[in-house]
Design an enzyme around this catalytic site. Structure first.
Site, PDB file in Angstrom:
ATOM      1  N   TYR A   1      -0.962 -16.248  -6.116  1.00 13.15           N
ATOM      2  CA  TYR A   1      -1.057 -17.654  -5.745  1.00 13.15           C
ATOM      3  C   TYR A   1       0.314 -18.259  -5.508  1.00 13.15           C
ATOM      4  CZ  TYR A   1      -5.838 -17.409  -7.448  1.00 13.15           C
ATOM      5  OH  TYR A   1      -7.162 -17.086  -7.632  1.00 13.15           O
TER       6      TYR A   1
ATOM      7  N   ARG B   1       3.274 -28.525 -44.379  1.00 12.03           N
ATOM      8  CA  ARG B   1       2.064 -28.297 -43.607  1.00 12.03           C
ATOM      9  C   ARG B   1       0.848 -28.410 -44.506  1.00 12.03           C
ATOM     10  NH1 ARG B   1       0.630 -22.623 -40.648  1.00 12.03           N
ATOM     11  NH2 ARG B   1       0.321 -22.060 -42.831  1.00 12.03           N
TER      12      ARG B   1
ATOM     13  N   LYS C   1      -7.880 -13.999 -41.020  1.00 13.82           N
ATOM     14  CA  LYS C   1      -8.339 -15.224 -40.353  1.00 13.82           C
ATOM     15  C   LYS C   1      -8.415 -14.993 -38.851  1.00 13.82           C
ATOM     16  CE  LYS C   1      -3.554 -16.931 -40.306  1.00 13.82           C
ATOM     17  NZ  LYS C   1      -2.572 -17.753 -41.047  1.00 13.82           N
TER      18      LYS C   1
ATOM     19  N   MET D   1      -6.324 -14.863 -13.323  1.00 14.87           N
ATOM     20  CA  MET D   1      -7.375 -14.851 -14.344  1.00 14.87           C
ATOM     21  C   MET D   1      -7.972 -13.461 -14.561  1.00 14.87           C
ATOM     22  SD  MET D   1     -10.877 -17.097 -14.691  1.00 14.87           S
ATOM     23  CE  MET D   1     -10.121 -18.685 -14.661  1.00 14.87           C
TER      24      MET D   1
END
Ligand SMILES: *Cc1c(COP(=O)(O)O)cnc(C)c1O
Length: 362
Positions: free
Chosen positions: A258, A136, A37, A305
């Site tokens: 950052y 589930r 999957k 990123m």
């Protein structure tokens, strides 16, 4: 065309075949039906399944119908059984038919849709999923019993597989697995002709009782330890590397990246590497994870990123050299732990931006 600074994701299908053999041996005679999957846990369901077919796998599991359709196309003429875990949703029987997929029925409406489908177009092979405690997916054991005992409730359906899923298999000391096994055994007795399946990767290693007829490993095929920590028997299948773009010296008190994510407490020699969370290096691993460069672990200081920063120390490394971010020296389970997640998530977040290279394609 690729860029010289692109990260590279090498998918080592020989390592996949090795892990398949390890799991096969551990499964001691049970059929191994790989779970592919989410595009083969991010590694490419087509190449993964074709290689596993060459290793002897004949049944596969996917989650979504569209994944099943894509897998059928990728397998070409190979007569594989493809199970779709989402089951038979309204409006989809024609697509199951066209791609020759087997729905895993998990609710009464799905069972009813399947009997209606069989009434309209002939007998159907299906799988039934029973919820034994994970809450589930799956019929309750009472619903399964009612279906087994009510005449005609499953008319036209050939229940080929009866399955359930374990919620705590990666914690072998958890008593919940034994409770789930006992509930599964009770339901199994109601469907004497169906083959049975309970274990995913971790369940394969829980002992013979959990193996049933078919095991459904996913993450361990791709190198994740069954107990969510590195397992020396398994090899890394996904190897992510990226080149060093620059080497810099940072003074004590200076910040990297950052905000105030990282402040150097001492002078540091660092490398800026051309990969970031956009390539699948999870941002939360900064400060806890590491990369492998010049034969040693180098702390991961910041992840943005497109770029990440590692501490080089005195390492003999040069601009352009590739640093390993995931692979045989930066283990999947360790990276997952550093990022506060599980190995499954690390794999499926490997993005398509990295250049992909397959080794050992069948
Ligand atoms: C994803 C999944 C698996 C495979 O689990 P792993 O932990 O990756 O081995 C098996 N069965 C079901 C029902 C699943 O959803």
């Amino acid at each position: 065309m690729g860029s010289p600074s692109q990260a590279r994701l090498t998918i080592d299908l020989d390592a996949l075949a090795h892990n398949h053999a390890v799991l096969k041996a551990a499964a001691e005679g049970a059929e191994l039906a790989p779970v592919v999957k989410s595009d083969g846990y991010g590694l490419g369901a087509g190449p993964v399944a074709r290689r596993l077919w060459a290793e002897g796998a004949r049944s596969f599991f996917v989650a979504r119908l569209s994944e099943g359709e894509a897998l059928r196309a990728a397998l070409g003429g190979r007569a594989a059984t493809i199970y779709v875990l989402d089951g038979l949703l309204p409006g989809t029987p024609d697509r199951f038919e066209a791609a020759q997929l087997v729905p895993v029925l998990s609710t009464l409406p799905q069972v009813n849709a399947a009997t209606a489908w069989a009434a309209a177009s002939g007998p159907r092979v299906v799988a039934l999923q029973v919820d034994t405690g994970m809450n589930r997916q799956g019929l309750t054991p009472e619903e399964a019993r009612a279906l087994a005992e009510a005449p005609g409730a499953l008319r036209g359906l050939d229940v080929r597989l009866l399955m359930s899923h374990l919620g705590s298999a990666s914690q072998p000391e958890d008593t919940r697995s034994a409770e789930q096994l006992a509930r599964f055994a009770a339901v199994r007795a109601l469907f004497p002709d169906a083959r049975t399946s309970l274990a995913a990767s971790a369940g394969v290693f829980l002992g013979p009782a959990y193996r049933c007829d078919v095991v459904r490993p996913g993450v361990s095929l791709y190198g994740g330890g069954p107990e969510e920590r590195p397992d020396a028997r398994l090899k890394a299948v996904a190897v992510l590397t990226a080149p060093i773009l620059d080497i810099r010296n940072v003074q004590a008190g200076e910040r990297i990246g950052y905000g105030s994510t990282f402040t150097a407490e001492r002078p540091m020699r660092v490398a800026v590497v051309a990969a970031g969370y956009s390539d699948g290096v999870i941002r939360a691993a900064a400060g806890r994870g590491y990369a492998w460069c010049a034969g040693a672990r180098r702390p991961l200081l910041a992840v943005t990123m497109d770029l990440l920063v590692i501490e080089l120390g005195e390492a003999d490394a040069a601009v352009g050299e590739h640093v390993e971010l995931l692979g045989p020296n930066v283990l999947l389970d360790e990276l997952a732990a550093a990022a506060g997640t599980i190995h499954h998530e690390v794999l499926v977040r490997l993005s398509t931006r990295a250049e992909r290279v397959y080794l050992g394609e069948a």
